[in-house]
Motif scaffolding. Sequence first.
Motif, short mmCIF file in Angstrom:
data_model
loop_
_atom_site.label_atom_id
_atom_site.label_comp_id
_atom_site.label_asym_id
_atom_site.label_seq_id
_atom_site.Cartn_x
_atom_site.Cartn_y
_atom_site.Cartn_z
N GLU A 85 4.64 5.69 0.01
CA GLU A 85 3.46 6.64 -0.45
C GLU A 85 3.34 6.99 -1.78
OE1 GLU A 85 2.29 10.99 0.70
OE2 GLU A 85 2.53 9.67 2.27
N ASN A 86 4.97 7.13 -2.42
CA ASN A 86 4.98 7.49 -3.62
C ASN A 86 4.83 6.21 -4.66
OD1 ASN A 86 6.19 10.37 -4.29
ND2 ASN A 86 7.07 9.53 -2.44
N GLY B 283 -2.12 8.30 1.42
CA GLY B 283 -0.68 8.67 2.31
C GLY B 283 -0.40 7.81 3.27
N VAL B 284 0.86 7.92 3.81
CA VAL B 284 1.43 7.52 4.95
C VAL B 284 1.39 8.64 5.92
CG1 VAL B 284 3.06 6.23 6.14
CG2 VAL B 284 2.78 5.88 3.72
N SER C 53 8.54 4.93 4.43
CA SER C 53 7.10 5.59 4.23
C SER C 53 7.16 6.42 2.93
CB SER C 53 6.89 6.38 5.55
OG SER C 53 6.67 5.66 6.57
N ARG D 85 0.94 6.10 -5.16
CA ARG D 85 0.63 7.22 -5.68
C ARG D 85 0.99 7.38 -7.24
NH1 ARG D 85 0.70 12.36 -1.78
NH2 ARG D 85 -0.61 13.01 -3.59
N GLY E 122 -1.67 14.16 0.43
CA GLY E 122 -1.60 13.01 1.47
C GLY E 122 -2.32 13.15 2.57
N LEU F 110 -0.71 3.34 6.60
CA LEU F 110 -1.47 3.63 5.09
C LEU F 110 -2.79 4.21 5.54
CD1 LEU F 110 -1.13 4.01 2.15
CD2 LEU F 110 -1.60 1.53 2.18
#
Length: 434
Positions: A344-345, A315-316, A340, A348, A273, A302
Amino acid sequence: MITTAAKIEFPRYESYRDSGVDWLGEIPSHWELSRLQYQMKLTNGYAFKPSDWGHEGIPIVRIQNLNGSEDFNRISPRKRIPAKYILKHGDIVFSWSGNVGTSFGAFLWEHENEAYLNQHIFKVHRYKNYHREFVYWLLRAVTAEVESNTHGIFGLVHITKGELGKTTLPVIPLDEQQRIANFLDEKTAEIDEAISKKQRLIALLKEQKAILINQAVCKGINPNAPLKDSHIPWIGQIPKHWEVKRNKFVFKEVDERSTDGTEELLSVSHMTGVTPRSEKQNVHMFMAEDYTGSKLCTEGDLVINTMWAWMGALGVSGQLGIISPSYGVYRTRDKNTFNSWYLENLLRSPQYVAQYNRISTGLHSSRLRLYPDMFLGMEISIPPKEEQDEIESSTRLRCETMDLAMEAANREIQAMKELKQVLISKAVTGKIKI
């Protein structure tokens, strides 16, 4: 049975003498000494030009191929290359330029097909007073010693033929060499198999962890929650109370610039990330003298690597920092929309990464680009913020056991690698009698 290096117990030779060489220390009294240059011939690889390379023909062995990469450059059979540069199955090579601990040192070429040897690699041959089977193990032990005579920076080192040739080697009776080689073949194979099992365990745990996280961020953690059709084919069904919105209504693109260029330099990858560049190991990139006017991101933004979004490189950010001008920075219109970790997850996850690939533009996969209008045109599923917090807490707790198991397996792998090197060193320097 695999044990620790500290518990290795083997018989010793009857008598020893000081070799006068640091890496050898005491050696059995009947062993002799000689320099490598008098015992072996080193042939440097051919200086191929990039214009010689192609996708068909005979493989060219480069340093990365010694580490298992099957990505070979090739050269047409019509180009005449001297036979001394041909590499055959079982040949021993010494990579004299590369990364300490990975690509620098002795290797055994185990491919069945012939190949040409590229420069930066010595072929070791014409052994005087040595069995071929023993030479490989001897040079594996020598590697750690000759690293002290290398030149280079940032872990990238090289050594000249002359410096390598000055290395003092033990000259051992041929029958002892064969016993030592047979012993190391057997014991290191046992260690390698044990390492392989641990690596397979880690791979399985990583896969299970990825499945767990993906299920949590895409479907929630309540298996009994009623579902609904999101009406977005690649998102599929989601819990009934979740929302689906287009990104342009959730995010806005921002382009803020540094006034003095003193902020932390950040990078974005599909593995880690958004992270400080200073924390990256073995990554050596051009550094500007002045970052004034550079693109910024702030905590909670982001950040998407436009060129590598197709791999999930986003990523964040957890901090204020300077980023590449080719990265996209997106800020939520309402700061309370996302947790956050969850955001992100989610972005992704395989479903979203697959959608980046579908909507990105480029001639082929490695040239795909996810530009802001493409990202902002995508849809995203949004659980209530409180539920996102619960998803993070529950999923992190379930992942903790897997993380601890992977850490333990990695420690065991490192211990076994150290054991392997200890065995090699003790055997070829006569500290144990085989």
